[in-house]
Write an enzyme that holds these catalytic residues in place. Structure first.
Site, short mmCIF file in Angstrom:
data_model
loop_
_atom_site.label_atom_id
_atom_site.label_comp_id
_atom_site.label_asym_id
_atom_site.label_seq_id
_atom_site.Cartn_x
_atom_site.Cartn_y
_atom_site.Cartn_z
N HIS A 127 -38.43 -28.95 -42.99
CA HIS A 127 -39.84 -29.03 -42.61
C HIS A 127 -40.42 -30.43 -42.71
CE1 HIS A 127 -41.52 -24.77 -42.45
NE2 HIS A 127 -40.22 -24.72 -42.22
N CYS A 435 -39.84 -23.08 -29.82
CA CYS A 435 -40.57 -23.99 -30.71
C CYS A 435 -39.69 -24.47 -31.86
CB CYS A 435 -41.85 -23.35 -31.22
SG CYS A 435 -41.56 -21.90 -32.22
#
Ligand code: PEP
Ligand code: MG
Length: 483
Positions: A127, A435
């Site tokens: 992330h 995505c």
């Protein structure tokens, strides 16, 4: 002919006395030299890297300390700030180089201050690596030993573009690519929408500069990490309203930057190990494998007040005219989850698919297997979360550096899943999108366009390239049809 080719190559080498890029052609055993030009991307060691000068000295004197994987391009010189755990994050001053074992989402506020980031572990889909790309901060991940080798306060130069850390201040000339559309002097229009991934409201304007057709993924976790309080803690303290307002402000900024273009917000996907440093994070349960544990939609349905606050934030934005905001559910494995989430949304006064784009992320093999039923239940779109989908399909922990060479979204098993889901969705009139990190890979964009995907989301710095790849593939497909 081979000997002749070698002879000509040697002559060119003798003449120019530097590495040359030579183009040649052959007809009836005769060799023709078409073009010869200097290779500008080689250093003296013969390795592909840009020219490096150490304070006026030659590049070869710049000492390489450690290497890793490029998470976010760029070059930066500064002082090392070693961070052993999140309790030390306040040590980071503006412009420091954050060096840590593994970047986690709760480090985002500190990352925002950093001039560059270097980690021991982590891969392209971690992330915080994604966040560094979005913020445009040079970042190298997976160096294995940076926290042992680099010393606190040491001056280093991070050439993240090539994944190299140099000792001291080294001047490196880099060609900065501007973030803008149509850098090739034309505005490229594609039938497939090219969107951007966007998590930080403060840099929404930078992402909008790409000219993207919308935002294919807004991760709420980043806003949450910046606010410093765990979602479950807001609820424990009966501060649902505060949580809703914080999200509303952040999402609102992004929705305004992309006015009249779709902005798909993903409901929070909070793994129990990643947000322990937030206020209330210490109360998170300990799980053997949080990646496949209590997170995303399965958790939100267990803690519906969190989900309600997220829906409420979006409902209020719609009421204020920002109806471009859509919603998607992460980590879906059952139709029941979609049904339950829709019911909650209706209670908030929004009719899914009608008043608002309502989608499902396809990031588990289960979701691929039940795609027909998901379409029948009624959804506006699906979006491939290839980071998790690849992890779960191949059985490869996406954060494990040791096996990262096996992590490949282009594996036929993953491609088979994508192709099947697109086929079924097209039959049901459900839009398809991606995505995951793979949306920034040209080969994946090419594959998806062939399958008839409706939109592709890429990182801010990859939008231009993906737009061009998509345009080329679309043209090729048209030509093939005409033949
Ligand atoms: C994915 O899994 O591909 C995705 C986009 O979600 P995340 O990376 O946040 O798990
Ligand atoms: Mg995911």
């Amino acid at each position: 002919a081979v000997k002749e080719l070698a002879r000509l190559g040697k002559r060119i080498d003798d003449h120019y006395k530097k590495p040359m890029d030579i183009e040649w052609a052959m007809e009836k055993d005769q060799v023709f030299i078409v073009q010869a030009r200097p290779v500008t991307t080689l250093n003296k060691g013969g390795k592909a890297e840009e020219k490096v000068e150490k304070e006026g000295e030659e590049e070869s004197t710049a000492k390489i300390i450690i290497k890793g994987e490029t998470a976010s391009r760029g070059v930066y010189s500064g002082r090392v700030r070693l961070i052993k755990d999140a309790s030390e994050l306040n040590k980071i001053q503006k412009g420091d180089i954050l060096v840590t074992m593994m970047t986690t989402p709760d480090m985002v506020p500190a990352m925002q201050k950093a001039g560059a980031i270097v980690t021991d572990e982590g891969g392209m889909t971690c992330h915080a690596a994604i966040v560094s790309r979005e913020m445009g901060i040079p970042c190298i991940v997976g160096t294995e030993h940076a926290t042992e080798i680099l010393k606190d306060g040491q001056e280093i130069t991070v050439n993240a573009t090539h994944g190299i850390v140099y000792e001291g201040k080294v001047e490196i000339k880099v060609e900065e690519k501007p973030i803008s559309s149509g850098e090739h002097g034309e505005t490229i229009i594609t039938a497939t929408d090219i969107k951007v991934i966007m998590d930080l409201p403060d840099v929404a304007a930078r992402a909008a500069q790409t000219g993207a057709d919308g935002v294919g993924l807004v991760r709420l976790e980043i806003m949450i990490a910046n606010a410093g309080i765990h979602p479950a803690e807001y609820i424990r303290q009966d501060k649902d309203e505060d949580y809703k307002n914080m999200l509303k402000e952040g999402i609102g900024k992004i929705a305004k930057a992309f006015l009249h273009k779709p902005v798909w917000v993903r409901c929070s996907d909070i793994r129990t190990d990643e947000y322990r440093n937030l206020q209330g994070g210490d109360k998170e349960p300990k799980e053997t494998d949080p990646m496949i544990g209590w997170h995303a939609i399965r958790r939100l349905l267990d803690e519906p007040r969190i989900l309600k606050a997220e829906f409420q934030a979006i409902k209020e934005l719609h009421d204020e005219g920002l109806s471009n905001v859509g919603i998607m559910l992460p980590f879906v494995i059952r139709v029941d989850e979609v049904k339950a989430a829709k019911k909650i949304m209706r209670e908030m006064g929004l009719e899914p698919c009608k008043d608002i784009d309502f989608g499902v992320m396809i990031e588990t093999p289960a979701a691929c297997w039940i795609i027909e039923d998901l379409c029948r239940e009624g959804i506006s779109f699906v979006s491939f979360g290839t980071n998790d989908l690849t992890q779960l399909t191949l059985g490869i922990d996406r954060n494990n550096q040791r096996i990262s060479k096996l992590f490949d979204e282009m594996h036929p098993a993953v491609l088979g899943e994508l192709a099947k889901v697109i086929k079924v969705c097209r039959r049901h009139g459900v839009k398809t999108s991606i995505c995951g990190q793979a949306g920034s890979r040209p080969e994946m964009a090419d594959f998806l366009v062939h399958q008839g995907v409706d939109s592709i989301s890429a990182n801010v710095d990859a939008v231009d390239e993906i737009r061009m790849v998509v345009a080329r593939t679309e043209k090729k497909l048209l030509l093939e049809k005409e033949r």
